[in-house]
Design an enzyme around this catalytic site. Structure first.
Site, PDB file in Angstrom:
ATOM      1  N   ASN A 117       0.859  -1.182   0.000  1.00 52.24           N
ATOM      2  CA  ASN A 117       0.000   0.000   0.000  1.00 52.24           C
ATOM      3  C   ASN A 117       0.897   1.233   0.000  1.00 52.24           C
ATOM      4  O   ASN A 117       1.476   1.578   1.029  1.00 52.24           O
ATOM      5  CB  ASN A 117      -0.903  -0.048   1.249  1.00 52.24           C
ATOM      6  CG  ASN A 117      -1.760   1.195   1.377  1.00 52.24           C
ATOM      7  OD1 ASN A 117      -1.788   2.044   0.486  1.00 52.24           O
ATOM      8  ND2 ASN A 117      -2.481   1.304   2.486  1.00 52.24           N
TER       9      ASN A 117
ATOM     10  N   LYS B 134       0.066   4.198  -0.197  1.00 55.88           N
ATOM     11  CA  LYS B 134      -0.628   5.341   0.434  1.00 55.88           C
ATOM     12  C   LYS B 134      -0.430   6.608  -0.418  1.00 55.88           C
ATOM     13  O   LYS B 134      -0.476   6.532  -1.647  1.00 55.88           O
ATOM     14  CB  LYS B 134      -0.159   5.518   1.886  1.00 55.88           C
ATOM     15  CG  LYS B 134      -0.316   4.236   2.706  1.00 55.88           C
ATOM     16  CD  LYS B 134      -0.219   4.447   4.187  1.00 55.88           C
ATOM     17  CE  LYS B 134      -0.385   3.103   4.896  1.00 55.88           C
ATOM     18  NZ  LYS B 134      -0.468   3.231   6.343  1.00 55.88           N
TER      19      LYS B 134
ATOM     20  N   HIS C 174      -9.692   0.583   4.502  1.00 52.83           N
ATOM     21  CA  HIS C 174      -8.433   0.810   5.225  1.00 52.83           C
ATOM     22  C   HIS C 174      -8.704   1.721   6.426  1.00 52.83           C
ATOM     23  O   HIS C 174      -9.542   2.622   6.352  1.00 52.83           O
ATOM     24  CB  HIS C 174      -7.396   1.441   4.290  1.00 52.83           C
ATOM     25  CG  HIS C 174      -6.036   1.485   4.911  1.00 52.83           C
ATOM     26  ND1 HIS C 174      -5.657   2.485   5.767  1.00 52.83           N
ATOM     27  CD2 HIS C 174      -4.999   0.618   4.844  1.00 52.83           C
ATOM     28  CE1 HIS C 174      -4.426   2.239   6.198  1.00 52.83           C
ATOM     29  NE2 HIS C 174      -4.006   1.113   5.652  1.00 52.83           N
TER      30      HIS C 174
ATOM     31  N   GLU D 218      -7.215   4.203   7.575  1.00 55.38           N
ATOM     32  CA  GLU D 218      -7.089   5.647   7.326  1.00 55.38           C
ATOM     33  C   GLU D 218      -8.355   6.179   6.641  1.00 55.38           C
ATOM     34  O   GLU D 218      -8.761   7.321   6.864  1.00 55.38           O
ATOM     35  CB  GLU D 218      -5.814   5.927   6.511  1.00 55.38           C
ATOM     36  CG  GLU D 218      -4.590   5.804   7.410  1.00 55.38           C
ATOM     37  CD  GLU D 218      -3.315   5.339   6.751  1.00 55.38           C
ATOM     38  OE1 GLU D 218      -3.223   5.353   5.513  1.00 55.38           O
ATOM     39  OE2 GLU D 218      -2.393   4.926   7.492  1.00 55.38           O
TER      40      GLU D 218
ATOM     41  N   GLU E  73      -5.373  -5.267  10.377  1.00 59.76           N
ATOM     42  CA  GLU E  73      -4.407  -4.191  10.611  1.00 59.76           C
ATOM     43  C   GLU E  73      -4.803  -3.445  11.886  1.00 59.76           C
ATOM     44  O   GLU E  73      -5.636  -2.528  11.836  1.00 59.76           O
ATOM     45  CB  GLU E  73      -4.408  -3.211   9.433  1.00 59.76           C
ATOM     46  CG  GLU E  73      -4.031  -3.844   8.113  1.00 59.76           C
ATOM     47  CD  GLU E  73      -3.503  -2.812   7.126  1.00 59.76           C
ATOM     48  OE1 GLU E  73      -2.337  -2.943   6.737  1.00 59.76           O
ATOM     49  OE2 GLU E  73      -4.228  -1.866   6.783  1.00 59.76           O
TER      50      GLU E  73
ATOM     51  N   GLY F  16       2.057   2.377  10.980  1.00 60.14           N
ATOM     52  CA  GLY F  16       2.930   3.541  10.867  1.00 60.14           C
ATOM     53  C   GLY F  16       3.570   3.957  12.180  1.00 60.14           C
ATOM     54  O   GLY F  16       4.088   5.074  12.289  1.00 60.14           O
TER      55      GLY F  16
ATOM     56  N   SER G 186       3.311  -1.910  10.571  1.00 59.51           N
ATOM     57  CA  SER G 186       4.753  -1.839  10.878  1.00 59.51           C
ATOM     58  C   SER G 186       5.520  -3.103  10.489  1.00 59.51           C
ATOM     59  O   SER G 186       6.438  -3.528  11.198  1.00 59.51           O
ATOM     60  CB  SER G 186       4.976  -1.494  12.359  1.00 59.51           C
ATOM     61  OG  SER G 186       4.467  -0.199  12.630  1.00 59.51           O
TER      62      SER G 186
HETATM   63  P1  13P Z   1       2.767   0.556   7.794  1.00 53.07           P
HETATM   64  O1  13P Z   1       3.404  -0.672   7.178  1.00 53.07           O
HETATM   65  O2  13P Z   1       3.409   1.820   7.360  1.00 53.07           O
HETATM   66  O3  13P Z   1       2.624   0.413   9.276  1.00 53.07           O
HETATM   67  O4  13P Z   1       1.265   0.635   7.214  1.00 53.07           O
HETATM   68  C1  13P Z   1       0.460  -0.492   7.241  1.00 53.07           C
HETATM   69  C2  13P Z   1      -0.735  -0.225   6.418  1.00 53.07           C
HETATM   70  O5  13P Z   1      -1.531   0.627   6.727  1.00 53.07           O
HETATM   71  C3  13P Z   1      -0.891  -1.014   5.187  1.00 53.07           C
HETATM   72  O6  13P Z   1      -2.155  -0.850   4.634  1.00 53.07           O
END
Ligand code: 13P
Length: 257
Positions: free
Chosen positions: A11, A13, A98, A100, A170, A176, A213
């Site tokens: 991802n 992002k 997701h 976010e 997740e 993150g 992470s």
């Molecule tokens: P990180 O790997 O940056 O923690 O993000 C995970 C994520 O949100 C994948 O969709």
């Protein structure tokens, strides 16, 4: 792992602009000849970059999908892009729900369900993301929250037999933050998720991913777990070096199984 493939999903992002996305896609296309056949890779670039990235990756075995879709095919929905449109632009998958999207853009379980349905109608394989916040975890509500997210999205859906049902667990507190969920704790939730899905979509064997992470140094721990079929990676998937480290360490983990 219950499936014989290992899923490495990236991802990107909003980390990469148009040029950076194309540079990374080109680098992956070049390296892909050496990727193991047992690795199933999918990248989720920004909507802006999806079409050229899909073109670059169309000849190699790397799938592409959007990070979000809208559930109506066409119409007066300023700023949105439909599942059908992403399909026509070369997508095979779509990230749905997701954290976010849920927390920063107020997406509800009802919205998520409509997006799952639209993805299936457009013949995209949705990747449903679920997970609890830190507060929910501290209150001991992890299982309740994740079960509600799954139930609201999948109940009475009649999942097509020829489409994979992919769910990414997740935990929001692990995304993150560098504070990855311990593999044994993730496995305990994946085991629950596996059993809930068995009840909600009988006859479908789900593909379950862990996200939050994930790095080169911890990926093997997840892939050793029996209900974790792969990982959904954010930050470490958006740089060639750290993504290659994840690919290499995953390949090694798969070979050992
Ligand atoms: P990180 O790997 O940056 O923690 O993000 C995970 C994520 O949100 C994948 O969709």
């Amino acid at each position: 792992m219950t499936q014989n493939k290992t899923y490495l999903f990236a991802n990107w992002k909003m980390y990469l602009d148009y040029d950076e996305s194309n540079i990374l896609a080109n680098a992956l296309a070049e390296k892909s000849k050496k990727f193991s056949d047992e690795i199933e890779m999918t990248v989720f670039p920004s909507a802006l970059s999806l079409y050229p990235v899909a073109q670059t990756l169309s000849d190699v075995k790397i799938n592409v999908g959007p990070q979000n879709i809208y559930w109506v095919d066409k119409g007066g929905y300023t700023g949105e892009t439909s599942a059908q449109m992403f399909k026509a632009a070369g997508s095979s998958h779509a990230l749905i729900g997701h954290s976010e999207r849920r927390h920063l853009f107020h997406e509800t379980n009802h919205d998520v369900r409509q997006k799952i349905e639209a993805s299936l109608n457009a013949e995209l394989t949705p990747v449903l993301c679920v997970g609890e916040t830190e507060k929910e975890r501290d209150e001991g509500k992890t299982e309740e929250i994740v079960e509600i997210q799954l139930r609201a999205t999948l109940e009475d859906l009649n999942w097509p037999k020829d489409r994979e049902l992919i769910v990414a667990y997740e935990p929001v507190w692990a995304i993150g933050t560098g504070n990855a969920c311990d593999p044994a704790e993730a496995e305990r939730m994946h085991d629950k998720i596996f059993n809930w899905i068995k009840g909600l979509a009988p006859g479908i064997s789900p593909v379950l991913l862990y996200g939050g992470s994930v790095r080169g140094e911890n990926v093997e721990g997840y892939l050793q777990m029996s209900h974790i079929n792969g990982v959904l990676v954010g930050g470490s998937s958006a740089k060639l070096e750290s993504w290659m480290e994840i690919i290499e360490n995953s390949t090694r983990a798969v070979e050992k199984l």
